[in-house]
Write an enzyme that holds these catalytic residues in place. Structure first.
Site, mmCIF file in Angstrom:
data_model
loop_
_atom_site.group_PDB
_atom_site.id
_atom_site.type_symbol
_atom_site.label_atom_id
_atom_site.label_comp_id
_atom_site.label_asym_id
_atom_site.label_seq_id
_atom_site.Cartn_x
_atom_site.Cartn_y
_atom_site.Cartn_z
ATOM 1 N N TRP A 146 22.733 54.227 23.460
ATOM 2 C CA TRP A 146 22.616 54.695 24.835
ATOM 3 C C TRP A 146 22.963 56.167 24.994
ATOM 4 O O TRP A 146 22.619 56.773 26.004
ATOM 5 C CB TRP A 146 23.520 53.869 25.757
ATOM 6 C CG TRP A 146 24.923 53.682 25.244
ATOM 7 C CD1 TRP A 146 25.411 52.597 24.576
ATOM 8 C CD2 TRP A 146 26.017 54.603 25.340
ATOM 9 N NE1 TRP A 146 26.734 52.785 24.248
ATOM 10 C CE2 TRP A 146 27.136 54.003 24.714
ATOM 11 C CE3 TRP A 146 26.167 55.875 25.908
ATOM 12 C CZ2 TRP A 146 28.368 54.634 24.628
ATOM 13 C CZ3 TRP A 146 27.404 56.509 25.819
ATOM 14 C CH2 TRP A 146 28.483 55.886 25.186
ATOM 15 N N LYS A 170 14.131 47.986 20.470
ATOM 16 C CA LYS A 170 15.069 47.401 21.421
ATOM 17 C C LYS A 170 16.069 48.482 21.817
ATOM 18 O O LYS A 170 17.012 48.785 21.098
ATOM 19 C CB LYS A 170 15.807 46.217 20.772
ATOM 20 C CG LYS A 170 16.306 45.160 21.782
ATOM 21 C CD LYS A 170 17.376 45.621 22.722
ATOM 22 C CE LYS A 170 18.745 45.673 22.082
ATOM 23 N NZ LYS A 170 19.819 46.006 23.103
ATOM 24 N N GLY A 222 24.622 52.446 16.244
ATOM 25 C CA GLY A 222 25.648 51.871 17.115
ATOM 26 C C GLY A 222 26.993 51.907 16.429
ATOM 27 O O GLY A 222 27.219 52.676 15.494
ATOM 28 N N SER A 223 27.881 51.047 16.864
ATOM 29 C CA SER A 223 29.235 51.024 16.317
ATOM 30 C C SER A 223 29.274 50.326 14.955
ATOM 31 O O SER A 223 28.398 49.506 14.645
ATOM 32 C CB SER A 223 30.171 50.283 17.273
ATOM 33 O OG SER A 223 29.862 48.897 17.287
ATOM 34 N N GLU A 244 23.152 53.770 11.164
ATOM 35 C CA GLU A 244 23.914 54.963 11.523
ATOM 36 C C GLU A 244 24.983 54.485 12.481
ATOM 37 O O GLU A 244 24.690 54.066 13.596
ATOM 38 C CB GLU A 244 23.004 56.012 12.160
ATOM 39 C CG GLU A 244 23.663 57.382 12.253
ATOM 40 C CD GLU A 244 24.377 57.611 13.572
ATOM 41 O OE1 GLU A 244 25.612 57.353 13.625
ATOM 42 O OE2 GLU A 244 23.726 58.018 14.524
ATOM 43 N N CYS A 278 27.709 61.003 18.279
ATOM 44 C CA CYS A 278 28.186 60.448 17.011
ATOM 45 C C CYS A 278 28.595 61.534 16.034
ATOM 46 O O CYS A 278 29.524 61.345 15.249
ATOM 47 C CB CYS A 278 27.120 59.540 16.391
ATOM 48 S SG CYS A 278 25.535 60.356 16.086
ATOM 49 N N GLU A 372 36.787 56.464 16.256
ATOM 50 C CA GLU A 372 35.874 57.258 17.063
ATOM 51 C C GLU A 372 36.313 57.185 18.533
ATOM 52 O O GLU A 372 36.341 56.121 19.130
ATOM 53 C CB GLU A 372 34.449 56.721 16.898
ATOM 54 C CG GLU A 372 33.378 57.651 17.399
ATOM 55 C CD GLU A 372 31.982 57.175 17.017
ATOM 56 O OE1 GLU A 372 31.116 58.020 16.782
ATOM 57 O OE2 GLU A 372 31.769 55.953 16.965
#
Length: 501
Positions: A146, A170, A222-223, A244, A278, A372
């Protein structure tokens, strides 16, 4: 588009997206279930067969037509990104511009990078002509984030399409409209291949359905925790997986660095997009000689910036509401462990707008240094020398990006070579992100695999090796007709050759 197939049944389940700034509803989107995703993949597979059969030059022309359509619709795309993420429109426009750069590079370079290549043979295979070819894998599933809902997933989408694949995308449930617009513009620009890029919308269930759908590769951003969950699903069917998964990027500042430039880069790298990057700046290691002056400059520059809902704000709200609690925990934990807040502090951490926070003296085992933060927070710690800075930078479980500020570019590049990060900028931050020819990705908690550049194109192919026998070999090692005399002769030749080399 999100119309999975012309005969798809009407959807009952929907979800609502909301403005991160105001909480007001933006749009309703369908929740696509496993059947919907399966239809999307089946449709994509049919179209992909025709797409892969095209000459590479024709695929290039179609993708460049799509790029031009995205450029013509830049205002619409940027406005959609800004509405869903809360970032300033100018930031969203920059995201679209970078996306166009990468799409253009992928379209124009795919034929060169992926063409059939001749391969040299050896002493006992001189009778063979060897080559390899990069073939599209088929249908690629992409699960996007996002924070950069266009630029980041397009590092997979654009390169996968250029390599001859179809894509089922997606997007994050926070930014589905960006994915819908992306696929709609593709269908309008390349109507003969409508369905080659399909967007499916929904939350975790839709993403799991995509991972289980039989796609030929899945690219995820994402995470780390979500990456593990998705990877576990892919492992059930040995679906190749590219991840990633974020970073805890550091900046090293040496004694001879341009401190004003370094401070400007640290402030931008830490605060742009509300710190939700990121490969943004979360840690800074400044050598003792310049540490205090760098802190002063960072605090001054960051303190002058406007943030919040007012016009002229340089960054927007936290897109993910729950991230505010993470930021607060990291800041309060660092202060409880003995750190000092040079700017901001717990009082700056308010939803949905978090003010700039500059910390110093943070213990290396504090969450603010190991996890993070993904907010407008930066830690500046003092180190004795460059060697200590390198050690601390490499001690992280993340290894995505990094930066070095140094008076001499060659020396800076030498320091960069000592870092484990997958991408390093010297005398800038995120310089690599704007160069389409450079691959991007990390290792450890930051994931694995590469997007962008030649490696990014090849990441969405499978390699086929081919040999063609040109004449009968003088020594046929792969035949039972080989005589003992010929075999012994071959052994003597090999022994003699490899002893000399």
């Amino acid at each position: 588009m999100t119309d999975i197939a012309p005969d798809a049944p009407p959807r009952a389940a929907t979800f609502t997206t909301r403005s991160p700034a105001t909480g007001e509803p933006l749009a309703e989107h369908p929740v696509h279930d496993a059947e919907d995703v399966a239809r999307a993949v089946a449709r994509a597979r049919e179209v992909q067969a025709r797409w892969a059969a095209l000459p590479a030059a024709r695929r290039r022309d179609h993708l460049l037509r799509w790029k031009r359509a995205l450029a013509e619709g830049l205002d619409t795309v940027a406005r959609t990104v800004a509405e869903e993420t809360g970032k300033p429109v100018g930031d969203a426009e920059s995201e679209v511009v970078l996306t166009l750069e990468h799409l253009g590079w992928a379209a124009r370079n795919a034929e060169r990078v992926l063409r059939r290549r001749k391969v040299r043979t050896g002493l006992f295979t001189v009778h063979q002509r060897a080559s390899l070819v990069y073939r599209p894998v088929g249908v690629v599933g992409v699960i996007g984030p996002w924070n950069y809902p266009l630029y980041t997933p397009m590092g997979s989408i654009g390169y996968a399409l250029a390599a001859g694949n179809a894509v089922v995308f997606k997007p994050s449930e926070l930014t589905p409209a960006t994915g819908v617009v992306l696929a709609r513009i593709f269908d309008e620009a390349v109507p003969g291949f409508a369905g080659l890029l399909t967007t499916v919308t929904g939350a975790a269930g839709t993403g799991e359905a995509l991972a289980r759908s039989g796609v030929d590769k899945l690219a995820f951003t994402g995470s780390p925790g979500t990456a593990r969950a998705v990877m576990a699903v892919c492992a059930e069917t040995l679906t190749p997986f590219l991840a990633e998964a974020g970073g805890k990027d550091a900046v090293i500042v040496t004694a001879d660095a341009d401190l004003e430039a370094a401070a400007d880069a640290v402030v931008w790298g830490a605060l742009s997009n509300a710190g939700q990057t990121c490969a943004g700046v979360e840690r800074v290691y400044a050598v003792r000689e310049v540490y205090q002056e760098l802190c002063d400059r960072v605090v001054r520059q960051a303190g002058e910036l406007a943030h919040g809902p007012a016009d002229g704000a340089v960054y927007g709200p936290m897109t993910l509401p729950g991230q505010v609690a993470v930021v607060r925990r990291h800041v309060e934990g660092a202060l409880a462990a003995g750190a000092r807040a040079l700017l901001g502090g717990p009082e700056a951490v308010k939803a949905p707008y978090v003010g700039p926070v500059v910390l110093t003296g943070v213990p290396e085992d504090a969450e603010a240094m190991t996890e993070e933060t993904f907010g407008p927070v930066v830690v500046i710690n003092e180190v004795a020398d460059t060697d200590e800075a390198v050690r601390r930078t490499n001690a992280s479980r993340y290894a995505l990006g990094a930066a070095v500020f140094c008076g001499n570019g060659r020396t800076g590049a030498a320091i960069a070579a000592r870092l484990r990060a997958g991408a390093v900028s010297v005398n800038s931050v995120l310089g690599f992100a704007a160069v389409p020819a450079l691959p991007f990705g990390g290792s450890q908690e930051s994931g694995f695999g590469r997007i962008h550049g030649e490696e990014g194109l090849r990441a969405f192919t499978s390699v086929q090796s081919t040999t063609v026998q040109r004449f009968s070999p003088p020594v046929a090692l792969t035949s039972f007709r080989l005589t003992e005399e010929a075999r012994q002769k071959a052994v003597r030749m090999a022994r003699s050759l490899h002893r000399r080399r």
